[in-house]
Design an enzyme around this catalytic site. Structure first.
Site, PDB file in Angstrom:
ATOM      1  N   LYS A 257     -27.884  22.458 -13.740  1.00  0.00           N
ATOM      2  CA  LYS A 257     -27.926  23.783 -14.363  1.00  0.00           C
ATOM      3  C   LYS A 257     -26.608  24.524 -14.141  1.00  0.00           C
ATOM      4  O   LYS A 257     -25.985  24.412 -13.088  1.00  0.00           O
ATOM      5  CB  LYS A 257     -29.075  24.610 -13.778  1.00  0.00           C
ATOM      6  N   GLN A 324     -38.184  18.414  -2.618  1.00  0.00           N
ATOM      7  CA  GLN A 324     -38.100  18.076  -4.032  1.00  0.00           C
ATOM      8  C   GLN A 324     -36.810  17.276  -4.199  1.00  0.00           C
ATOM      9  O   GLN A 324     -36.003  17.208  -3.272  1.00  0.00           O
ATOM     10  CB  GLN A 324     -38.057  19.331  -4.895  1.00  0.00           C
ATOM     11  N   ASP A 359     -33.730  19.706 -13.599  1.00  0.00           N
ATOM     12  CA  ASP A 359     -32.891  19.162 -12.524  1.00  0.00           C
ATOM     13  C   ASP A 359     -33.670  18.896 -11.247  1.00  0.00           C
ATOM     14  O   ASP A 359     -33.068  18.522 -10.233  1.00  0.00           O
ATOM     15  CB  ASP A 359     -31.724  20.110 -12.238  1.00  0.00           C
ATOM     16  N   ASP A 394     -39.269  25.872   1.573  1.00  0.00           N
ATOM     17  CA  ASP A 394     -39.289  26.286   0.178  1.00  0.00           C
ATOM     18  C   ASP A 394     -40.618  25.905  -0.470  1.00  0.00           C
ATOM     19  O   ASP A 394     -41.048  24.745  -0.404  1.00  0.00           O
ATOM     20  CB  ASP A 394     -38.130  25.595  -0.557  1.00  0.00           C
ATOM     21  N   ASN A 395     -41.272  26.886  -1.072  1.00  0.00           N
ATOM     22  CA  ASN A 395     -42.506  26.649  -1.839  1.00  0.00           C
ATOM     23  C   ASN A 395     -43.531  25.785  -1.110  1.00  0.00           C
ATOM     24  O   ASN A 395     -44.018  24.782  -1.657  1.00  0.00           O
ATOM     25  CB  ASN A 395     -42.166  25.993  -3.183  1.00  0.00           C
ATOM     26  N   GLU A 423     -41.926  30.205   2.713  1.00  0.00           N
ATOM     27  CA  GLU A 423     -41.537  30.963   1.524  1.00  0.00           C
ATOM     28  C   GLU A 423     -42.661  30.788   0.507  1.00  0.00           C
ATOM     29  O   GLU A 423     -42.597  29.971  -0.399  1.00  0.00           O
ATOM     30  CB  GLU A 423     -40.201  30.440   0.979  1.00  0.00           C
ATOM     31  N   LYS A 533     -27.460  31.185  -7.302  1.00  0.00           N
ATOM     32  CA  LYS A 533     -28.159  29.904  -7.264  1.00  0.00           C
ATOM     33  C   LYS A 533     -27.447  28.850  -8.108  1.00  0.00           C
ATOM     34  O   LYS A 533     -27.606  27.646  -7.869  1.00  0.00           O
ATOM     35  CB  LYS A 533     -29.589  30.070  -7.769  1.00  0.00           C
ATOM     36  N   TYR A 534     -26.674  29.309  -9.112  1.00  0.00           N
ATOM     37  CA  TYR A 534     -26.066  28.356 -10.045  1.00  0.00           C
ATOM     38  C   TYR A 534     -24.542  28.460 -10.107  1.00  0.00           C
ATOM     39  O   TYR A 534     -23.919  27.733 -10.869  1.00  0.00           O
ATOM     40  CB  TYR A 534     -26.633  28.579 -11.447  1.00  0.00           C
TER      41      TYR A 534
END
Length: 675
Positions: A257, A324, A359, A394-395, A423, A533-534
């Site tokens: 991304k 992930q 991604d 994360d998540n 989170e 973030k990108y």
């Protein structure tokens, strides 16, 4: 169901207990943990209760005597204080108290006019009870006990003279500490997991190491751990304890991304150039996976040096743990079974309609759980060996609960000091269950609570669940730029910082907050324009502070106040006070160990001056309703004479909050806080 024959006396409603004892309650070293229970029996004889408090090594503390509290006659309370990390246990023991029964009977019979002849049996019963205690006593206490027993038996004395020695305050105090315990009934044993103090209290600062590098010819350059370490003194100067880093691993190149991806939920229409850095959460490439360092940041040794420098400055590193994988992660080729395959043979990428994350491949924990579990534990230990003792997960709500329960406690078996932050911006049931099964802290709904009523309701919810759920109030994150910050102006940044830092013992800031970054990628979005973030996002920290365009000095002062006041390091003592303007909120926190008390008043409107009158619950501050006391504003230095009702006026453009320390001529007796 078979009844328990040993439950001679009644013991119910014990706290702190999580899910009927299925999971451990929580505390930190040095925390005053209230233990409560309902204890009762048949008839009118007196009962009493103790708490048996056992350390991780099996050592039992002396019995901790409970006392009645509150409006209900059968509710009992005491406080225990763990002095080390690990698995503690406690149980409530109820027992018949013949000394208290005798004491009450003698007093009421004498008050009713009964004489020595009527009380002959009572006096002998009292003497025999004193004899039982004297048999276990030595020295002066034994002499006083035998003398009191002799007086009860001395028929030559007046009745009041016979009972006076036994009812003397000094002897009664000794008998309270050395009681006669009969019909001892043991309640169930419950666990309390005790963490280091940083599990409850801390100030977090999040930044991207890759953004900490010079701008050359108008173009940002990629930061390294060495250049990022140059930012650490500035973070320490603001008083933060934890430096939180997003993932530092190699970033996938497939479907990477580019800038402002959030502006286009279905995907980024820009052509991705060779210099586009991608999202750190798209983990893994040919350069390595979760156990590797992104080559542009440096090496594992460079990371260890960064961790060491952080500790030199009195802070520690928290590292993102995001389960992930990018499409080119080594796991995808080596273990395709760890992912979900669609009917057309392709691997499913992450989606949160209308958003698509081409991604990122989510892990399917139902495929080869044994292999996935083992690999995740191995990865965690790689970073523990590199010096990381805190993981921001994360998540976690998108992964199985039994996996987290297994992983966290496998780590705790060998390294009880390791902490896990969830989170979990998710449904309340899942958020609470993640805390129950072992997560040390949790992100919260604070970011979206802006009105007084919802802040008070949420604060009460968190305080009442402090025995297992510890909040971390982040004022912003790379994903969340709340509309209050987008349109509230600089005063709103102060308001949110005060609320987070004073209400919660742990709070957090994402870099750029101190520079009042407030532009969203599009109307109605909570994503930042040019999201970090990108893309790289270098900032001129020193220039902004020198020009007076930085909130850093204010954040520094808030963290100084937090460190100076033990009350602000507590959660369970949070109490709200009435104020007659809905745009003003008033709350206090106390610390039972130091008898510290702090009172906070905040203007929730960033555009208008608000005035109002407080109606303080002085009992929550350890004061009587009629008392006057001095409050000193820790932000302005001003002092005021206050009582129950007080006028307040707060101009958000001058100072939107009062943070008052309380001075009183006598020591403030802070009441216990209950789970």
């Amino acid at each position: 169901m078979t009844a328990r024959a040993d439950l001679r006396l009644g013991i119910t409603d014990v706290a702190p207990v999580v899910s009927c004892g299925s999971f451990s309650a929580r505390a930190v070293v040095g925390e005053h943990l209230p233990v409560t229970a309902t204890v009762f029996r048949e008839g009118h004889d007196a009962v009493a209760a103790d708490v048996v408090w056992t350390a991780p090594d099996g050592t039992r503390a002396p019995l901790n005597r409970m006392a009645r509290f509150g409006q209900e006659p059968d509710r009992w309370l005491t406080t225990v204080v763990p002095d080390r990390e690990g698995r503690w246990t406690f149980r409530v023991e109820a027992w018949s108290d013949p000394l208290a029964t005798w004491h009450h009977a003698v007093e009421v019979k004498i008050a009713a006019g009964q004489g020595p002849e009527d009380l002959a049996n009572d006096l002998e019963e009292g003497a025999r009870l004193l004899d039982r205690v004297a048999a276990e006593a030595d020295g002066e206490p034994r002499s006083r006990l035998t003398d009191a027993a002799a007086a009860l038996r001395d028929t030559s004395l007046e009745l009041t003279a016979r009972v006076a020695p036994a009812l003397a305050p000094a002897l009664q105090e000794y008998l309270h500490e050395h009681p006669v315990r009969e019909l001892v009934t043991q309640g169930p044993e419950y666990e309390v997991w005790v963490d280091r103090t940083e599990a409850l209290f801390g100030s977090w600062y999040e930044f991207f190491p890759r953004s900490e590098a010079p701008v050359v010819d108008g173009t940002p350059t990629h930061g390294t751990f060495a250049t990022a370490a140059e930012r650490l003194p500035g973070v320490a100067e603001m008083g933060f304890d934890v430096v939180y880093l997003p993932p530092i691993h190699p970033i996938g190149t497939v479907n990477r991304k580019g800038p402002n991806t959030a502006q286009f939920p279905g995907g980024n229409p820009y052509d991705i150039g060779p210099d586009d850095v991608g999202s750190p959460w798209a983990i893994g490439s040919a350069e390595g996976g979760h156990d590797a360092v992104h080559p542009a940041l440096g090496t594992m040794e460079d990371f260890r040096a960064f961790v060491a420098r952080t500790r030199e400055l009195g802070m520690e590193v928290a590292l993102d743990f995001a389960l992930q994988a990018a499409p080119d992660h080594p796991w995808v080729e080596a273990h395709p079974e760890w992912f979900t395959t669609k009917p057309d043979g392709t691997i499913a990428y992450a989606e949160n309609p209308p958003k698509k994350y081409q991604d990122i491949y989510p892990i399917n924990f139902d495929n080869d759980p044994e292999g996935i579990y083992a690999e995740c534990l191995r990865v965690i230990r790689v970073w523990m060996d590199a010096g990381v003792r805190i993981f921001r997960v994360d998540n976690p709500h998108t992964k199985p609960l039994n996996f987290w329960h297994w992983l966290i406690w496998e780590v705790k078996k060998t390294d009880p000091d390791v902490l896990f932050l969830a989170e979990a911006f998710t449904r309340p049931a899942m958020m609470h269950q993640l805390a129950r099964i072992g997560f040390t802290q949790s992100y919260t709904y604070f970011t979206w609570r802006t009105e007084r009523g919802e802040l008070e309701d949420y604060g009460r919810e968190l305080a009442s669940n402090a025995h297992y759920m510890r909040p971390n109030f982040f004022v912003n994150t790379p994903d969340i730029l709340h509309e209050s910050l987008q349109f509230g102006g600089p005063p709103m940044f102060k308001i949110r910082a005060v609320l987070a830092a004073m209400m919660s013992p742990t709070w957090g800031v994402y870099a750029g907050f101190e520079l009042f970054e407030h532009v969203a990628v599009r109307p109605g979005s909570e994503e930042y324009h040019e999201s970090e973030k990108y893309s790289l996002r270098p900032r001129d920290w020193a220039g902004a502070e020198a020009a007076g365009r930085s909130l850093a000095p204010y954040l520094r002062r808030l963290n100084e106040i937090r460190r100076a006041h033990p009350a602000l390091q507590q959660l369970r003592t949070l109490r709200f006070h009435a104020v007659d303007n809905p745009h003003l909120i008033c709350f206090s926190k106390t610390d039972p160990a130091s008898q510290d008390a702090v009172l906070v008043v905040v203007n929730l409107s960033s555009h208008n001056t608000q005035i109002g009158t407080t109606a303080l619950d002085l009992a929550a501050l350890g004061l009587d309703w009629y008392e006057r006391f001095t409050v000193t504003d820790e932000l302005s230095g001003a002092s005021y004479d206050w009582g129950q009702y007080n006028y307040v006026e707060l101009d958000p453009y001058r100072e939107p909050a009062h943070v008052f320390s309380i001075t009183h001529p006598r020591p403030v007796q802070v009441p216990p806080a209950l789970s």
